[in-house]
Design an enzyme around this catalytic site. Structure first.
Site, short mmCIF file in Angstrom:
data_model
loop_
_atom_site.label_atom_id
_atom_site.label_comp_id
_atom_site.label_asym_id
_atom_site.label_seq_id
_atom_site.Cartn_x
_atom_site.Cartn_y
_atom_site.Cartn_z
N HIS A 128 0.83 -1.21 0.00
CA HIS A 128 0.00 0.00 0.00
C HIS A 128 0.86 1.26 0.00
O HIS A 128 0.63 2.20 -0.77
CB HIS A 128 -0.91 -0.06 1.23
N GLU A 131 2.45 1.64 -3.27
CA GLU A 131 1.47 2.16 -4.24
C GLU A 131 1.41 3.69 -4.17
O GLU A 131 1.37 4.38 -5.19
CB GLU A 131 0.10 1.53 -3.94
N HIS A 132 1.45 4.23 -2.94
CA HIS A 132 1.45 5.69 -2.79
C HIS A 132 2.76 6.28 -3.34
O HIS A 132 2.77 7.29 -4.03
CB HIS A 132 1.35 6.07 -1.31
N GLU A 229 -4.45 7.19 7.08
CA GLU A 229 -5.48 6.59 6.23
C GLU A 229 -5.99 5.30 6.88
O GLU A 229 -7.18 5.05 6.97
CB GLU A 229 -4.91 6.29 4.84
ZN LIG Z 1 -3.89 4.69 0.37
#
Ligand SMILES: [Zn+2]
Length: 1034
Positions: A128, A131-132, A229
């Protein structure tokens, strides 16, 4: 379902302005098909000279041939898929083995995506955070966060990146070819050559930082976008439940971990691990490329090959393969605790349970398809076995969010779960579950019910959504990730036919499946969850403990690095980004407005009727809008409930089971919704409406009208027990999902402090609605409520206060209108009621809804001007500019919120919002300081900045519309196509001077009518630090 566990790069943005409906509240029918395949293109090409819908063109030709090599890719398989009128081309890159799947379809909303199989073995959120980070700058585009910068240099209809349990994908879609090529360059460079800068890792992942950057003595805190998040994601109990279901159901391999990241584990991740993970998993041999639409695929192939793939060797990608979950020999039980939801049910009822059964390997596509249908038959609607046994005894708040068939992992699963029940009833659920399975195996299934489910599926294949390419991608990703046959999986009609043949051949076909997958299945998990008052406290303690350990382990040099990194990060966040390196559209790329088919309006039996001839693929769409402004305030307050139950109680002719079956076998369902429309000419009045929507295959249109007529004239609300159950489920459902859409609720609530119309809207669909409904039900018996609902139906359903819209194909339209006329014949006429209410502006105020969550959602709203005012397009451009250049850098990058932005609605309310925000006071201050920021940036307001903001608005204005919804803006808001075109060109012509003048006009002084709202944890310093009076709602 387990499939909800996806982590996105960008926070959800508020919906498109004109079509923005109220916050979505209910999920009545759990349907796995809803997300499945929605859309094909019209069978008949539009006649010459007739307007074409831009995203639907026809004709077909074969572009590539099997066995041939194109730009380094061998074409391995070509198939025509009649269900969706597309040609599927499977190609493989000769050098690296990368699979390239191209779906050629005459659809201008083109899609491109790169997918990787990413299998984490811990819960640090590695895939994750990667991905950012991948989208934070690359070799060719060494710009800070090109992803967010591109959001405003493109007219993408979709742009995001997401991490699933075992895959990461980078998709975008656009109708503009220049844009398509631009984004392709950014995305490919991002995934194959990202910079993965350490400072970006600190910003997006996690970091230790001095709470006062310049003071080494201040306390150290943990920050980071993903860190916040995920804290926010798990503040929603349904997410916690879904995540635990996945981890416990498939514990042996990668699914035993949290791919998005467990906040307490995230700070274990190092930058080195991340770089290494990228090297291993983002190799072309572990990638899949998806391409959909009508743009030239050869250009894409050449670019992908020459610029990227041909620089790599092929590697064996078996390291990322996921083995099937070994079957258990014994069922398992797991209990977890959750946050006490202060907006949810009573403490003793805030429990959840789910029974999950492992089904088949997802690559067995026919089996998986049939199990999906079987799950629908077992769960959906009042004729299904589990609805009868688990829902109707009414001891819970209905199905929970995990319920359904889940096909997102290597092994599929069936899940049925309940929310808002007592701990004492856990055992009862297990017993009822077993009894239902036995009974179903013994008695079999009713054919009419199974057929109604299959009809509904067939209808959904014909219904066209404007984002078909994205829907196909998302529905294929998991299967593709496990090397499943994604092409055959698109042959839905064939799978239905095979299932029908199986059912005819063997009367006990489904029962045998029940035997195998339900009765004799020992891979069964019962997951239960109960609230713990100390949950939040325990989390805070664990977080504090982790922080303490981190701090204790620091030596002097490391502390100094933290101090220096804090300063460096701040400097880089505040530096002027070199966006010139990024591609951007020009005005000539976007000059032309989209062209839509003509809408005509007539009056039939005095009912204003809008007719639109549009290629609908043999479907007729009907919308009836009843003006309900004449209802009393008390009655209006019950309309959302009325809409929720009216189609679920049966009629004088058919009980609710029969009626549901009829509706599902002839239509897509008949839905009711409250509709709220402000006057966009002067913002001085508003109207309330109740809208009925349905659609059906042309051949079923007579039945569709007959069923609508039956329901409107002969609805029945007498079954008090059933009504009581529906009301209780309704209340449970409206309390779910507040934390995941907190920004929408916060904006609704802050707008409610600005006008009385918005206040009513919030009472009808915002956080206030939950409280109202709970109190109302306490004070009124079900019989009383029943009488009130009946009165509403009698007053509302008549043709005098009605308008309608029909969208159908040109050839079928005369027939559709004939049936519509007989439908009108049957409706009663009544006195005309008042058609609008006057709108009042309110005095400024602030409101804080205390929620037991660790993040905030902040909003500020003020009254500006409505849609048709000359300044509206300018303010809309300004909202985009403020979002991109001020709120995202300050509230997201510097202060760590997951999302932030500004928007202006058609009703004239300008709002600021933040999403999953660690701060509240600081964020509200940032909202208030917009004018000062604009002043400071005054000399930087140039043509390019302005143009980028306009592109942001265009993304909304030009977004594709489904054939069934064409003309909806005119129908609901009276915005004609001419007005729209004028608005669009006015928006494109906004000048820097005009921008400056609205800044002075609307932002210099604190507005006369404004409201502020926070959804989030208690904060004692609120009044003192904001120097404002706050109304606290606990
Ligand atoms: Zn995210």
């Amino acid at each position: 379902m387990l499939t909800h566990l996806k982590w996105l790069r960008a926070a959800p943005r508020p919906a498109n302005m004109l079509c923005s409906q109220m916050v979505k509240r209910t999920c009545k029918n759990v349907s796995a098909f809803e997300k499945v395949l929605s859309v094909p293109k019209p069978k008949n090409a539009p006649a010459a000279g007739q307007l074409k819908i831009p995203h639907m063109i026809s004709q077909r030709e074969q572009k590539l041939n099997e066995g041939m090599v194109y730009e380094g890719f061998q074409c391995e398989r070509v198939e025509y898929i009649p269900d969706f009128e597309l040609t599927s081309y499977t190609l493989r890159h000769e050098g690296t083995g990368t699979e390239f799947w191209y779906l050629d379809r005459k659809d201008t909303n083109n899609v491109f995506s790169i997918n990787f199989r990413t299998t984490p073995f811990d819960s640090t959120g590695l895939p994750h955070i990667l991905e950012h980070l991948a989208l934070c700058g690359s070799k060719k585009f060494p710009v800070r966060d090109p992803f967010f910068k591109m959001l405003n240099r493109s007219v993408a209809t979709f742009m995001n990146a997401m991490t699933g349990p075992d895959y990461t994908l980078y998709p975008f879609s656009t109708m503009n070819e220049v844009d398509f090529r631009n984004l392709q360059r950014i995305y490919l460079d991002a995934v194959f050559r990202p910079n993965l800068d350490y400072l970006d890792f600190l910003q997006e992942g996690w970091r230790l930082e001095y709470s006062d950057l310049r003071n080494r003595e201040s306390e150290l805190v943990i920050k980071g976008v993903v860190y916040n998040e995920m804290k926010g994601a798990f503040s929603e109990n349904s997410q916690v439940f879904g995540q635990n279901l996945l981890n416990n159901m498939l514990p042996n391999h990668t699914y035993g971990h949290v791919s998005g990241g467990n906040p307490l584990e995230i700070p274990k991740l190092t930058h080195t691990d991340l770089v290494e993970f990228h090297r291993k998993y983002y190799h072309p041999s572990n990638a899949r490329i998806y391409c959909y639409g009508s743009f030239d695929v050869n250009k894409t192939l050449a670019f992908v090959n020459k610029k990227y793939l041909n620089q790599y060797e092929c590697i064996d990608n078996s390291y990322s393969r996921i083995p099937g979950q070994p079957r258990w020999s014994e069922p398992r039980n797991v209990h977890i605790s959750s946050r006490l939801d202060n907006m949810g049910a009573a403490f003793d009822r805030q429990n959840q349970i789910a029974i999950a059964l492992l089904m088949c390997d997802m690559t067995d596509i026919q089996e998986s398809f049939e199990l999906n249908v079987l799950s629908e038959v077992l769960i959906r609607g009042p004729n299904s076995a589990f609805y009868k046994s688990l829902i109707e005894p009414n001891f819970s708040g209905g199905y929970n969010q995990s319920t359904g068939y889940s096909a997102d992992c290597k092994d599929t699963a069936f899940v049925v779960g309940l929310q808002d029940l007592r701990v004492e009833d856990f055992k009862r659920v297990s017993e009822l579950f077993d009894r239902t399975v036995c009974k179903t195996i013994e008695n079999g299934f009713e054919q009419g019910h199974v057929e109604s489910i299959l009809h509904n599926l067939e209808l959904s294949l014909k219904h066209q959504s404007p984002h078909f390419g994205n829907a196909l991608l998302f529905n294929s990703t998991a299967l593709w990730n496990h090397d499943g046959d994604v092409v055959s999986n698109l042959r839905v009609s064939e799978m239905i036919a095979r299932l029908r043949a199986n059912l005819t051949r063997n009367r006990h076909y489904l029962q045998e499946k029940m035997m195998r997958y339900f009765a004799n299945n020992t891979h069964r998990l019962t997951l239960t969850m109960s609230p713990d008052e100390l949950y939040e406290e325990n989390f805070k303690q664990a977080e504090a403990e982790m922080l303490k350990q981190k701090i204790n382990a620091l030596d002097k040099q490391q502390s100094e690095e933290i101090y220096q990194n804090g300063l460096k990060l701040e400097a880089s966040q505040k530096a002027v980004p070199n966006t010139d390196l990024l591609p951007c559209l020009t005005i000539s790329d976007v000059k032309e407005p989209p062209k839509w088919p003509k809408i005509s309006t007539t009056t039939i039996q005095e009912v204003p009727t809008q007719v639109c001839k549009v290629p609908t693929n043999e479907i007729t769409y009907l919308k009836c809008l009843f003006n309900i402004t004449g209802l009393s305030r008390d009655e209006v307050m019950l309309v959302p409930l009325f809409c929720n139950v009216i189609n679920d109680m049966g009629t004088e002719e058919h009980d609710y089971r029969e009626f549901d079956k009829l509706v599902l076998s002839k239509t897509a369902g008949i839905d009711f919704k409250l509709n709220f429309v402000e006057n966009i000419y002067d913002a001085k009045s508003y109207r309330l409406g109740l809208m009925m929507t349905t659609h059906a295959l042309d051949k079923n249109v007579p039945d569709m009208f007959a069923l609508c007529q039956e329901l409107l004239l002969n609805f029945k609300l007498d079954d008090i027990d059933r009504l009581k159950m529906l009301i209780e489920n309704y209340i449970s459902n409206i309390s779910v999902g507040i934390a995941s859409s907190g920004h929408l609720y916060a904006m609704l609530s802050s707008s409610a402090l600005v006008t009385d119309a918005a206040k009513l809207k919030s009472m009808l669909s915002g956080v206030d609605h939950i409280d109202f409904m709970k109190t109302f039900v306490k004070q009124n018996g079900t019989a009383e409520i029943c009488d009130k609902l009946k009165a509403i139906g009698r007053k509302v359903f008549n043709k005098t206060n009605m308008r309608a819209a029909i969208n159908s194909s040109e050839s079928y339209q005369p027939t559709a209108v004939q049936h519509y006329k007989s439908f009108l014949d049957s409706l009663p006429a009544q006195e005309k009621t008042k058609s609008s209410n006057e709108l009042q502006l309110l005095e400024p105020s602030c409101q804080h809804y205390i929620m037991n969550i660790p993040v905030n959602y902040c909003a500020k709203a003020f009254f500006a001007v409505p849609y048709l005012h000359h300044d509206h397009p300018t303010l809309r451009v300004l909202a985009k500019l403020v979002s991109a250049k001020y709120l995202l850098p300050v509230v997201r990058e510097q202060n760590g919120a997951y999302g932030a932005g500004a928007k202006i609605s058609s009703d004239g309310i300008f709002s600021f919002y933040s999403y999953r925000d660690p701060h509240s006071i600081k964020t509200l201050a940032a909202f208030d300081n917009t004018y000062e920021w604009l002043q400071a940036e005054n000399d930087k307001l140039d043509q390019q900045t302005l143009f980028e903001a306009k592109l942001g608005v265009l993304q909304q204005l030009d977004s594709p519309i489904a054939p069934g919804n064409i003309g909806i803006d005119y129908f609901l808001y009276e915005v004609s196509q001419e007005m729209f075109v004028k608005y669009r060109s006015r928006m494109l012509s906004v000048t820097v001077e005009e921008l400056r003048s609205v800044i002075d006009k609307y932002f210099k002084e604190q507005p006369k009518h404004y409201g502020k709202c926070i959804l989030g944890p208690a904060n004692e310093k609120l009044e003192q630090e904001t120097k404002q009076k706050w109304k606290i709602i606990a």
